[in-house]
Design a protein around this motif. Structure first.
Motif, PDB file in Angstrom:
ATOM      1  N   LYS A 604       0.895  -1.649   0.106  1.00  0.00           N
ATOM      2  CA  LYS A 604       0.277   0.165   0.397  1.00  0.00           C
ATOM      3  C   LYS A 604       1.414   1.337  -0.219  1.00  0.00           C
ATOM      4  O   LYS A 604       0.562   2.526  -0.784  1.00  0.00           O
ATOM      5  CB  LYS A 604      -1.198  -0.072   1.612  1.00  0.00           C
ATOM      6  N   LEU A 605       2.090   1.115   0.631  1.00  0.00           N
ATOM      7  CA  LEU A 605       2.628   2.341   1.399  1.00  0.00           C
ATOM      8  C   LEU A 605       3.780   3.150  -0.217  1.00  0.00           C
ATOM      9  O   LEU A 605       3.436   4.247  -0.875  1.00  0.00           O
ATOM     10  CB  LEU A 605       3.796   2.606   1.816  1.00  0.00           C
ATOM     11  N   LEU A 606       3.812   1.578  -0.764  1.00  0.00           N
ATOM     12  CA  LEU A 606       4.918   1.908  -2.134  1.00  0.00           C
ATOM     13  C   LEU A 606       4.162   2.247  -3.602  1.00  0.00           C
ATOM     14  O   LEU A 606       3.631   2.829  -4.423  1.00  0.00           O
ATOM     15  CB  LEU A 606       5.197   0.514  -3.141  1.00  0.00           C
ATOM     16  N   GLY A 607       2.633   1.506  -3.577  1.00  0.00           N
ATOM     17  CA  GLY A 607       1.849   1.800  -4.391  1.00  0.00           C
ATOM     18  C   GLY A 607       0.464   3.963  -4.316  1.00  0.00           C
ATOM     19  O   GLY A 607       0.320   4.247  -4.936  1.00  0.00           O
ATOM     20  N   THR A 608       1.360   4.320  -3.197  1.00  0.00           N
ATOM     21  CA  THR A 608       0.502   5.526  -2.887  1.00  0.00           C
ATOM     22  C   THR A 608       0.903   6.589  -2.594  1.00  0.00           C
ATOM     23  O   THR A 608       1.297   7.864  -3.114  1.00  0.00           O
ATOM     24  CB  THR A 608      -0.285   5.004  -1.260  1.00  0.00           C
TER      25      THR A 608
END
Length: 1004
Positions: A604-608
């Motif tokens: 979620k972090l890397l994709g946000t």
């Protein structure tokens, strides 16, 4: 599904006279309350005592207590029931099997004691036309014509419809619980029964619409009804399509058809002494509840061709004519099917697919998620969605996939090679088991529910109904959880693992996809650059190393989580970059493999967030804090201060190395805060506090290094006390990720030290502090901005306490009093900081408030700032800082209230905006409703400002105009896919309301 048979350990009961049964023996035989069971059996009298098979039949049910209670109530209504049942043992067994599961159907039989006889015939599944005939006859409509004419009218007909419907439901439930009908047969019959009820309801509606013969109305079954996989109690989803007859005007025809449709819906949902059937839900129609209830076929097709979203085509997968004019319905479904199978080529396919996937999870209550067999993790909707999405992706090229029912479509996907045989079998078993649970849960009270109960007696009833014996609760729970886990793996099994097959070496039995098919699947899941994604997958998984093997295990799940994120491509790229840096580190992949929460958070972090990704790439070991929610908790300022102080001391005279270490700690804590922010662990006020305190700690550490260096160069003890005064957002403890550190520097010479020497030393420290924090480094800089000092950039960088006193006594302007409202001690000599804040107290909390001239000057400055400082071309409604209703508007209201009243209201003496507003409301200086409006806008603007930095990796004050950037920011703020316009509308609405309050309060 089959009713519980007698199990070892529960006692042999055949041939045992009932009168010999004690309460304890009854308990051993399976009754939860043996004493009560004994009383009820005694109450049944001599007829029951003489019937040796009755106790056997009761014990064989899923819930003997429930079955006996219902039988006792039935015997009270009809004293002749026991001999009648004894003479029909098969019917008795069927009846008691229903009584042991369904209190609601038992209630129906108690109300109509002779209706149990519907179970006395052969356990044969009725044809659809038989169900239709039975329900039409119940309402007095002739079933023999193709499209029935009007039925009887009034409450009696509605009641008769419900009685006939539940009679057929009783017959079906008995066959279901005894295992005489399969799941597919049960769901198909429930769907046919619903169609028959709709037909009967339409006949009732015709009785109230004299012009009914002038129109053709077709009822299109949607959802589970359309797919012939309905459950026992559910809303029945429909769409209405109509055409005029005999040259009737279309407008008039639609008016008549709408009255018919409304009448049919009322006939099914109206409350009667026999209750209601179910709600008829037409919300899947074009434009949903805001659209017309009935349209012509041409109108439907025009909407679908121009306006429909992908989820609407997904819904149309299930469309089937179920009542009314079936020929018209057939033309409707034939026409829409041509559009359904082109949905995957639409420009908005990806966004709509993502929206569909998240819509499922958004409807799950947090306290029910683990027990939700429909919408929860590993629930029915997981399987249904996966099957439907694969149908949309591959069905446009393969007509064999165009099936309505989930199990039939899953079988077709398996036959076509789109799903492995073993995977399809496992998913079909999970789906069937979960549907069985759903039916048992709903049968109990005939209520629309998909939540597995928590009480052991309820779980025991379900387990026994499913044929589980010695430990029905434990065995049921184990099997349910196992099937749910299997279903939860569907994204890996159906979507992601085959993608690896396209680029890496996997076992032969895995499904193979061509590169073209792999790209299509990635596009369907939200990847904008599928070729790039396949390259990243290949780089991560190719080879025979242990690292590649673990990645092949991880990636299928990670790819799904990336697809859930706002920017899947950025997520996959960031994962590859972090993995390249840490891939050889033994703990890294082990952490992601073994700690599901860490892997999901990372995806979620890397994709946000580009900002957080950049921090992680420069400190990849910070991945470890993703493994635990406790690791994301903000660390106390005192703890951080002790850590940086120890670090500075370790580096001794190497000041730059010491500050590099401090900045490394700051980078780590920025990452912690960003993750906690994005995961919803902390709110925006807590973010501002954490960032501000982190900046205080960083400044303190750099100040210690600077003082040490200047002292060493001067070969003497530092000659003056020195303090850093926080101003602006830093002073208000409201820093954002991109905030500079607004400060002022104050010093006070030690006794006997010449002012010039003290001033030179203080200036040297201030300049060294700024230099150290501006050194090139991979982490975000902390820029020191001293422009709020007296005389601004033209004034001295550092002043003595006495100089500040002289300046403020003689030259202070109203804007400086306003700016000083946020002044607080940040770093250095705490006593000096206290003396400084005491010095400025009369300026920022003036006795008597602000006078007329000062008030006019403040208002003039506000107007000038709006006119001159807003960037050229910026939309005033979307600028978070200076725009209408933005941060500045709210802060100036709070500050004016402080200048006017803080001298007499001590609670107003705070550097924090919302604290000041809340104190003003508590003191009656502003309406609480106005404070709530202002606070909502301030919090929203602050969240947007931070989200811009998190998403784009660079600070900005305006909501971006690029559609893609706006969509990513909306997602980071928690809006669903496609919600960017809602985000902008919400922001404009909140700030518009705040602007109105500001203009009224600030200028009154």
């Amino acid at each position: 599904m089959r009713t519980m048979e007698r199990h070892p350990g529960e006692g042999e009961v055949s041939g045992v006279p009932r009168m010999q049964s004690t309460a304890g023996r009854l308990a051993r035989l399976g009754f939860a309350d043996g004493a009560r069971a004994e009383r009820l059996l005694d109450g049944l009298g001599a007829e029951a005592e003489a019937d040796a098979g009755l106790l056997d039949a009761l014990v064989a049910t899923a819930d003997p207590d429930l079955a006996l209670t219902s039988l006792s109530r039935l015997a009270d209504r009809d004293p002749d029931i026991l001999p009648a049942l004894r003479d029909a043992p098969e019917a008795r067994q069927r009846l008691l099997s229903v009584f042991g599961v369904s209190a609601a159907l038992a209630e129906h039989v108690v109300r109509h004691p002779d209706h149990w006889r519907i179970l006395s015939g052969p356990a044969v599944r009725p044809m659809s036309r038989e169900l239709r005939a039975a329900l039409l006859s119940a309402v007095g409509a002739p079933p023999e014509v193709a499209e029935p004419v009007a039925a009887s009218r009034g409450q009696a007909a509605l009641t008769a419809l419900r009685v006939a419907y539940r009679d057929r439901l009783l017959h079906l439930a008995a066959r279901d619980l005894s295992g005489a009908s399969s799941l597919s047969e049960v769901t198909a019959e429930l769907s046919d029964l619903a169609g028959a009820a709709l037909e009967a309801g339409l006949a009732l509606a015709r009785a109230d619409v004299p012009e009914a013969a002038k129109v053709s109305l077709s009822v299109i079954g949607m959802g589970k009804c359309g797919a012939r996989e309905l459950n026992y109690i559910s809303d029945v989803d429909v769409i209405f399509v109509a055409e005029p007859r005999d040259g009737l005007d279309e407008t008039e025809a639609l008016r008549i058809a709408t009255k018919l449709a409304q009448g049919m819906m009322r006939a099914c949902s109206a409350s009667t002494p026999e209750g209601a059937l179910w709600e008829v839900d037409a919300a899947l129609r074009p434009e949903g509840k805001n659209g017309p209830l009935v349209r012509t076929l041409t109108s439907h097709l025009a909407y679908y061709r121009r306006w429909a979203k992908t989820w609407e085509f997904q819904a149309l997968l299930k469309a089937r004519p179920v009542a009314g004019d079936l020929e018209l319905g057939g033309r409707y479904t034939e026409a829409v099917n041509e559009l359904v199978w082109q949905a995957a080529t639409r420009d908005n396919f990806v966004d709509d697919v993502q929206a569909m996937r998240r819509r499922v999870e958004s409807h799950v209550r947090g306290d029910e998620a683990e027990r939700q067999i429909k919408l929860g993790p590993g629930g029915l909707r997981d399987i249904e969605f996966a099957v439907q999405l694969l149908q949309l992706v591959h069905g446009r090229h393969d007509p064999l996939l165009r099936r309505r029912a989930t199990l039939a479509a899953l079988a077709a996907l398996s036959r076509g090679g789109y799903v492995g045989r073993d995977d399809a079998k496992a998913l079909a078993e999970a789906y069937s088991f979960l549907r069985g649970i759903e039916h048992l849960v709903q049968l109990h009270r005939l209520r629309r529910t998909h939540v597995v109960p928590e009480d052991p007696p309820d779980l025991r009833r379900i387990g026994r109904a499913l044929g589980m014996g010695v430990d029905p609760v434990g065995e049921f729970t184990t099997r349910w959880k196992r099937h749910a886990r299997e279903a939860r793996r569907l994204h890996e099994k159906l979507f992601y693992r085959p993608l690896l097959q396209a680029v890496a070496r996997l076992p032969e039995q895995e499904e193979r996809l061509s590169p073209t098919a792999a790209k299509a699947r990635l596009e369907a899941l939200g990847y904008a650059d599928p070729e790039g994604a396949l390259r990243h997958i290949a780089a991560l998984t190719s080879g025979v190393s242990r690292r590649a093997a673990i990645q092949r295990t991880l990636l299928p799940v990670m790819l799904g989580w990336f697809a859930d994120a706002p920017d899947p491509d950025a997520g996959l790229l960031g994962f590859r970059q972090v993995s390249d840096k840490l891939g050889a580190t033994p703990w890294y992949l082990r952490l992601l493999r073994d700690e599901t929460a860490a892997a999901e958070r990372m995806a979620k972090l890397l994709g946000t967030s580009r900002y957080a990704t950049g921090l992680l790439l420069n400190a990849p070991e910070a991945v470890t804090m993703l493994g635990s929610g406790a690791e994301l908790a903000t660390r106390p300022k005192e703890t951080l201060l002790a850590e940086v102080t120890a670090g500075v001391q370790r580096h001794g005279e190497n000041g730059e190395a010491a500050v590099a270490g401090v900045r490394g700690l700051r980078r780590r804590e920025l990452f912690r805060t960003a993750v906690a922010d994005l995961m919803g662990v902390i709110d925006i006020e807590q973010v501002g506090l954490a960032l501000s305190e982190l900046n205080d700690v960083t400044i303190q550490a750099a100040l210690d290094v600077a003082v040490g260096k200047v002292s060493m160069e001067r070969r003497e003890d530092f000659p003056t006390r020195f303090a850093v005064i926080a101003m602006g957002r830093l002073g208000g403890l409201e820093c954002s990720y991109g905030s500079d550190a607004d400060v002022m520097f104050v010093h006070d010479p030690h006794p006997g030290v010449p002012d010039r020497a003290a001033s030179e030393a203080a200036h040297a420290v201030a300049n060294e502090l700024r230099r150290l924090l501006a050194l090139p480094a991979p982490d975000p800089p902390l820029l020191i901005d001293p422009d709020l000092r007296p005389e601004g950039r033209q004034g001295p960088l550092v002043r003595s306490l006495a100089s500040y006193a002289a300046y403020y006594r003689r030259w202070s302007a109203p804007w400086e009093s306003q700016a000083l409202l946020r002044a607080r001690f940040s770093a250095g000599d705490a006593q000096l900081g206290k003396e400084f804040t005491e010095l400025i107290a009369p300026l920022r909390y003036p006795a008597g408030g602000v006078n007329g001239d000062a008030l006019r000057e403040i208002r003039r400055l506000k107007a000038r700032m709006e006119a001159e400082r807003l960037p050229r071309g910026a939309d005033p409604s979307l600028h978070t800082k200076l725009g209408r209703g933005g941060l500045s508007d709210v802060e100036w209201v709070a500050q004016l209230l402080q200048l006017r009243h803080a001298a007499t209201v001590p609670d107003l003496r705070t550097p924090r905006t919302l604290a000041a507003l809340r104190a003003a409301a508590a003191a009656g200086l502003i309406e609480q409703a106005d404070v709530e409006v202002l606070a909502d806008a301030w919090l929203f603007a602050s969240r947007v400002r931070d989200a811009i930095m998190l998403v784009r990796g660079r600070a900005a004050d305006s909501i971006p105009t690029l559609v893609r950037d706006r969509a990513l920011i909306a997602r980071a703020l928690g809006y669903p896919p496609g919600g960017s316009e809602d985000f902008v509308d919400d922001y404009r609405r909140a700030t518009r309301r705040a602007r109105r309050v500001m203009e009224r309060v600030f200028y009154q």
